[in-house]
Design an enzyme around this catalytic site. Structure first.
Site, PDB file in Angstrom:
ATOM      1  N   SER A   1      -4.793 -23.538   5.083  1.00 21.33           N
ATOM      2  CA  SER A   1      -3.801 -24.393   4.786  1.00 21.33           C
ATOM      3  C   SER A   1      -3.327 -24.254   3.330  1.00 21.33           C
ATOM      4  O   SER A   1      -4.161 -24.149   2.174  1.00 21.33           O
ATOM      5  CB  SER A   1      -4.238 -25.929   4.444  1.00 21.33           C
ATOM      6  OG  SER A   1      -3.540 -26.744   3.817  1.00 21.33           O
TER       7      SER A   1
ATOM      8  N   LYS B   1      -0.552 -22.542   7.508  1.00 14.99           N
ATOM      9  CA  LYS B   1       0.028 -23.610   7.490  1.00 14.99           C
ATOM     10  C   LYS B   1       0.497 -23.929   6.209  1.00 14.99           C
ATOM     11  O   LYS B   1      -0.360 -23.621   5.135  1.00 14.99           O
ATOM     12  CB  LYS B   1      -1.061 -24.792   7.966  1.00 14.99           C
ATOM     13  CG  LYS B   1      -0.663 -26.232   7.177  1.00 14.99           C
ATOM     14  CD  LYS B   1      -1.666 -27.222   7.814  1.00 14.99           C
ATOM     15  CE  LYS B   1      -2.222 -28.394   6.634  1.00 14.99           C
ATOM     16  NZ  LYS B   1      -3.230 -29.182   7.085  1.00 14.99           N
TER      17      LYS B   1
ATOM     18  N   LYS C   1       2.102 -26.280   2.713  1.00 15.51           N
ATOM     19  CA  LYS C   1       2.447 -27.563   2.609  1.00 15.51           C
ATOM     20  C   LYS C   1       4.101 -27.569   2.319  1.00 15.51           C
ATOM     21  O   LYS C   1       4.706 -26.571   1.665  1.00 15.51           O
ATOM     22  CB  LYS C   1       1.743 -27.960   1.150  1.00 15.51           C
ATOM     23  CG  LYS C   1       0.264 -28.329   1.313  1.00 15.51           C
ATOM     24  CD  LYS C   1       0.016 -29.260   2.226  1.00 15.51           C
ATOM     25  CE  LYS C   1      -1.721 -29.526   2.639  1.00 15.51           C
ATOM     26  NZ  LYS C   1      -1.551 -30.639   3.399  1.00 15.51           N
TER      27      LYS C   1
ATOM     28  N   ASP D   1       2.850 -28.832   6.610  1.00 15.58           N
ATOM     29  CA  ASP D   1       2.398 -30.268   6.433  1.00 15.58           C
ATOM     30  C   ASP D   1       2.994 -30.888   5.405  1.00 15.58           C
ATOM     31  O   ASP D   1       3.070 -30.432   4.299  1.00 15.58           O
ATOM     32  CB  ASP D   1       0.822 -29.987   6.268  1.00 15.58           C
ATOM     33  CG  ASP D   1       0.082 -31.330   6.072  1.00 15.58           C
ATOM     34  OD1 ASP D   1       0.796 -32.413   6.365  1.00 15.58           O
ATOM     35  OD2 ASP D   1      -1.283 -31.433   5.711  1.00 15.58           O
TER      36      ASP D   1
ATOM     37  N   GLU E   1       3.396 -31.529  10.551  1.00 20.62           N
ATOM     38  CA  GLU E   1       2.264 -32.297  10.391  1.00 20.62           C
ATOM     39  C   GLU E   1       2.573 -33.355   9.344  1.00 20.62           C
ATOM     40  O   GLU E   1       3.276 -33.245   8.296  1.00 20.62           O
ATOM     41  CB  GLU E   1       0.868 -31.760   9.694  1.00 20.62           C
ATOM     42  CG  GLU E   1      -0.213 -32.487   9.714  1.00 20.62           C
ATOM     43  CD  GLU E   1      -1.383 -31.460   9.217  1.00 20.62           C
ATOM     44  OE1 GLU E   1      -1.337 -30.411   9.142  1.00 20.62           O
ATOM     45  OE2 GLU E   1      -2.445 -32.304   8.614  1.00 20.62           O
TER      46      GLU E   1
ATOM     47  N   ASP F   1      -1.568 -36.690  11.087  1.00 16.86           N
ATOM     48  CA  ASP F   1      -2.898 -36.647  10.454  1.00 16.86           C
ATOM     49  C   ASP F   1      -3.165 -37.990   9.696  1.00 16.86           C
ATOM     50  O   ASP F   1      -3.835 -38.770  10.244  1.00 16.86           O
ATOM     51  CB  ASP F   1      -2.684 -35.499   9.369  1.00 16.86           C
ATOM     52  CG  ASP F   1      -3.897 -35.411   8.147  1.00 16.86           C
ATOM     53  OD1 ASP F   1      -4.897 -36.306   8.291  1.00 16.86           O
ATOM     54  OD2 ASP F   1      -3.945 -34.509   7.421  1.00 16.86           O
TER      55      ASP F   1
ATOM     56  N   LYS G   1      -9.949 -35.259  11.470  1.00 18.52           N
ATOM     57  CA  LYS G   1     -10.548 -35.275  10.166  1.00 18.52           C
ATOM     58  C   LYS G   1     -11.870 -36.299  10.412  1.00 18.52           C
ATOM     59  O   LYS G   1     -11.635 -37.519  10.361  1.00 18.52           O
ATOM     60  CB  LYS G   1      -9.928 -35.618   8.913  1.00 18.52           C
ATOM     61  CG  LYS G   1      -8.948 -34.392   8.487  1.00 18.52           C
ATOM     62  CD  LYS G   1      -8.098 -34.752   7.243  1.00 18.52           C
ATOM     63  CE  LYS G   1      -7.120 -33.739   7.078  1.00 18.52           C
ATOM     64  NZ  LYS G   1      -6.237 -34.220   5.958  1.00 18.52           N
TER      65      LYS G   1
ATOM     66  N   GLY H   1      -9.043 -30.376   7.226  1.00 24.54           N
ATOM     67  CA  GLY H   1      -9.957 -30.273   6.297  1.00 24.54           C
ATOM     68  C   GLY H   1      -9.550 -31.091   4.994  1.00 24.54           C
ATOM     69  O   GLY H   1      -8.313 -31.710   5.032  1.00 24.54           O
TER      70      GLY H   1
HETATM   71  O1  OSB Z   1      -3.363 -33.148   4.625  1.00 26.12           O
HETATM   72  O2  OSB Z   1      -4.398 -31.864   5.582  1.00 26.12           O
HETATM   73  C1  OSB Z   1      -4.129 -32.336   4.795  1.00 26.12           C
HETATM   74  C2  OSB Z   1      -6.341 -31.036   1.572  1.00 26.12           C
HETATM   75  C3  OSB Z   1      -6.432 -32.382   1.063  1.00 26.12           C
HETATM   76  C4  OSB Z   1      -6.050 -33.641   1.131  1.00 26.12           C
HETATM   77  C5  OSB Z   1      -5.189 -33.468   2.605  1.00 26.12           C
HETATM   78  C6  OSB Z   1      -5.035 -32.358   3.326  1.00 26.12           C
HETATM   79  C7  OSB Z   1      -5.463 -31.154   2.660  1.00 26.12           C
HETATM   80  C8  OSB Z   1      -5.215 -29.710   3.185  1.00 26.12           C
HETATM   81  C9  OSB Z   1      -6.340 -28.695   3.012  1.00 26.12           C
HETATM   82  O3  OSB Z   1      -4.371 -29.338   3.920  1.00 26.12           O
HETATM   83  C10 OSB Z   1      -7.330 -28.504   4.123  1.00 26.12           C
HETATM   84  C11 OSB Z   1      -8.414 -27.372   3.676  1.00 26.12           C
HETATM   85  O4  OSB Z   1      -8.322 -26.365   3.265  1.00 26.12           O
HETATM   86  O5  OSB Z   1      -9.438 -28.042   3.503  1.00 26.12           O
HETATM   87 MG    MG Z   2      -2.497 -32.989   6.893  1.00 27.86          MG
END
Ligand code: OSB
Ligand code: MG
Length: 373
Positions: free
Chosen positions: A135, A161, A163, A188, A213, A238, A262, A290
């Protein structure tokens, strides 16, 4: 299993690289770790609540008093035969799922060690290796993002992925697809859009994305069903999925075609297994999300990802992407083919570095059975 004592602590760890989502940028993590002592073994759990109430209403400063005042006393007074029985002990407390998961997962961790079984087996997993994605947060420039993607692809990651948010989406996707036409790519939004932006979101369909996402509100499922009808790209939820009933509602209404599980968001391994079961019954793939976890939570994510329904690469990446030095040994390593191998050792297969954790600790409290009974 008689829980003799519970320790809750906050550790602080600077991130190797800042992480930016549609709700802001973090440079350092403040992480709550839980340890439980029972029958001569110690189990560890991570509460994945953030430093701020931005991803979810829950954050470190709600998790701490919830664990201290309600959850830890309930666990110390109760008697659990396994991690599976924790939700029942915590049922009186509404919500606060990340706080519950921190404790419940520590109990599962201890249980696996007591039974001398790998945690992934105890959870019912079958995969001996899991596929990893990354991510990648919002960067200062598209060029910086492209560089990061190149690095992660070279490291072997099987899905990228990124953001997105208004102003950092279609323009960036165009650049990525011009350079890498065929990679497995997803986005995402962390709820950065509204249903009024449907026409804009339809532009995402041109990029052959694996999924989009959480495009809409964190507390909304039905409007995602409306949006899904307007898109060819699969929606993955999510933030909106808090438990198996949410998952069922989302899949029955067609609000998504993929679910991000999660373990903290849904309240612990027991509920994560139920969400997984619901998805399986709808023949919908899941993957493990994550929360920028330390090695403690990361090792748990790896174990969970061994379940059959985790058919897509997760956000379960190598320790070194996040930390100078992780709190487990060995660190989580991703092979050049983008996979993590699961260990046959009892527990998580990773040793918790207690001395290092102690060094990172900024506050700590211990409660014993004698204190509360
Ligand atoms: O939306 O998946 C998410 C990190 C913190 C809060 C929300 C998210 C995330 C990530 C990071 O996308 C995932 C990771 O590398 O741990
Ligand atoms: Mg997410």
């Amino acid at each position: 299993m008689r829980i003799d004592s519970i320790t809750l602590r906050e550790i602080q760890m600077p991130l190797v690289h800042f992480f930016e989502t549609s709700f802001g940028r973090v440079y350092s993590r403040s992480i709550l770790l839980v340890s439980v002592d029972t029958d001569g073994v110690r189990g560890w759990g991570e509460c994945v609540a953030g430093e701020d109430p931005f991803y979810s209403p829950e954050w470190t400063e709600t998790a701490w008093p919830t664990i201290k005042t309600y959850l830890a006393p309930a666990l110390l007074k109760g008697d659990v035969a396994s991690g599976r029985e924790c939700p029942h002990l915590f049922a009186r407390v509404r919500g606060h799922r990340m706080a519950k998961a921190g404790l419940e997962n520590a109990v599962w961790d201890a249980e696996a060690r007591l039974k001398q079984q790998p945690l992934w087996k105890l959870l019912g997993g079958s995969r001996r290796e899991i596929a990893c994605g990354v991510s990648i947060g919002i960067q200062d420039s598209p060029e910086q993002l492209m560089e990061k993607i190149a690095t992660e692809l070279a490291a072997g990651y099987r899905r990228i992925k990124i953001k997105v948010k208004p102003g950092w989406d279609v323009n960036v996707l165009e650049k990525i697809r011009a350079r890498w036409a065929d990679i497995l790519l997803s986005v995402d939004a962390n709820s950065a859009y509204t249903l009024d932006e449907t026409e804009h979101l339809r532009k995402f369909d041109a990029f052959n994305l694996l999924m989009i996402e959480q495009p809409l509100w964190d507390d909304e499922i039905y409007l995602h069903a409306r949006l899904q009808k307007a898109l060819t790209t699969s929606i993955c939820l999510d933030e909106s999925i808090h438990h198996a009933r949410d998952a069922n509602f989302a899949l029955e209404t067609g609000a998504c075609r993929i679910i991000n599980i999660k373990v903290g968001r849904v309240g612990g391994f027991s509920e994560a297994l139920r969400v997984h079961e619901v998805a399986e019954s709808h023949k919908v793939p899941v993957w493990c999300g994550g929360m920028l976890e330390s090695g403690v939570g990361r090792a748990h994510n790896i174990a969970l990802s061994s379940l059959e329904g985790f058919r897509l690469p997760g956000d379960v990446s190598a320790s070194k992407r996040y930390w100078e030095q992780d709190v487990i040994e060995p660190e989580v390593e991703v092979r050049p083919d983008g996979m993590i191998a699961l260990s046959d050792a009892p527990g998580t297969g990773y040793r918790v570095l207690e001395d290092l954790i102690e060094k990172f600790t900024v506050r700590k409290e211990t409660w014993t059975r004698g204190n509360v009974c």
